[in-house]
Write an enzyme that holds these catalytic residues in place. Sequence first.
Site, short mmCIF file in Angstrom:
data_model
loop_
_atom_site.label_atom_id
_atom_site.label_comp_id
_atom_site.label_asym_id
_atom_site.label_seq_id
_atom_site.Cartn_x
_atom_site.Cartn_y
_atom_site.Cartn_z
N SER A 274 0.84 -1.20 0.00
CA SER A 274 0.00 0.00 0.00
C SER A 274 0.87 1.24 0.00
O SER A 274 1.93 1.26 0.62
CB SER A 274 -0.92 -0.01 1.23
OG SER A 274 -1.50 1.27 1.43
N LYS A 280 0.60 -3.48 4.77
CA LYS A 280 -0.26 -4.22 3.84
C LYS A 280 0.53 -5.16 2.92
O LYS A 280 1.62 -4.85 2.46
CB LYS A 280 -1.08 -3.26 2.98
CG LYS A 280 -2.13 -2.46 3.72
CD LYS A 280 -3.20 -3.33 4.34
CE LYS A 280 -4.04 -4.05 3.33
NZ LYS A 280 -4.83 -3.14 2.46
#
Length: 467
Positions: A274, A280
Amino acid sequence: MWGGRFSGGPADALARLSVSVQFDWRLAPYDIAGSRAHARVLAAAGLLDPDELGQMLAALDDLEAACASGEFRPTIDDEDVHTALERGLLERLGTLGGKLRAGRSRNDQVATDLRLYLRDHARGLAVALVELADALTEQAALNVNTAAPGMTHLQHAQPVTFGHWLLAHVQPLLRDLERLRDWDSRAAISPLGSGALAGSSLPLDPAAVAKELGFTAPAPNSMDAVADRDFVAEFLFVTALIGVHLSRLGEEVVLWTSTEFGWVELDDAFATGSSIMPQKKNADIAELARGKSGRLIGGLVTVLTMLKGLPLTYDRDMQEDKEPAFDAIETLGLLLPALAGMISTMTVRVDRLAAATPVGFSLATEVADWLVRRGVPFREAHEITGQLVALCSVRGCELEDLTDDDLKTVSGHLDPSVRNVLTVESALASRTTPGSTGPGPVADQLATVQHKLDSWRQWAVEKVVPR
């Protein structure tokens, strides 16, 4: 190629709308292969002498090499691939190049070229499908004994082995391969020789052309030959269904890699992050597999809608058959290798799967089957087991936590020996019938799948179009 009837050239708006060479140029090698075959039947019919045939074939070879190297390219004045290649041939042969047009039309040319192109590229798709199936099969072989919570309605249902689950995604790929080969048998019909729609008054030999181009036979009806695009629609159905199968696999990978599941860890090379959240790790390949299925389905709908109201024989609407077919091949050509890489490099979290397997009363059916083996009708066994689950739900415990007195209270048919089936290991070991999830049947399935994939590997590399 059609200007003799007209006193002037087309309006710019018509020319811009009509031009297709920007996407049909990829048919050039197939058009040249058809031209070689057509030149030979013209010579056999006495319409080219041996010297002219030799010059024609040499010029086609030279043109093919120039196209492959990029030395010869279409220009903005070329309407389509056929126009561009005729220009290239005329540049090499002068008026002799114009003789090649006798006895054929762009209508039967394009129908032939597209069949050749799709038959050729179907093999490429088969290679990529086999590679994905190989990746799934290799992971399945590592997880023949790995317990997992099988699901229906996305709720825990019964224990399965993760190898069985992975092989469940191989089976539709095998059917996709079968569909490609089945499609190929129907697509192996040559339209060349049908002309615009009525065949030719020249003494040509469509059967000889068909044989040279790798087809099984010439078309039995010249009108149908140029009007038929079933082979495109059917090809797009196969690719759309492949897309659906890849989407379902992608959806499961998205679930398996989520924090809530945590069953699978993707290799860093096949995941993304991300731009704002450093923690992420996203399964973008799996998500794109879901998204691109819509694109593949859309291509099928486009062609079916285009065809549904066309009178026989050729209509310019058919220009719209190529881009969806080309797009389907390109889309799967990108997607399949990425999925194969993602699957082959992922790490299966056996510990997380084992912990999740018995959760949610997934062993309840084992109790019902145990009662059936003791002569209790399944309807009654189902009710008894449901009462056990209800009791556990009230108490917030699992089936194996119930006491002997609890069992007796629910039903006199129950006794402590029922605990023998209240383990994941016993549940899996009891599945011994062919096709079931036990380690034995899964090992058998694995061997069968590997054998089938070996045969598909051989088919996928067969050459269809002569070079």
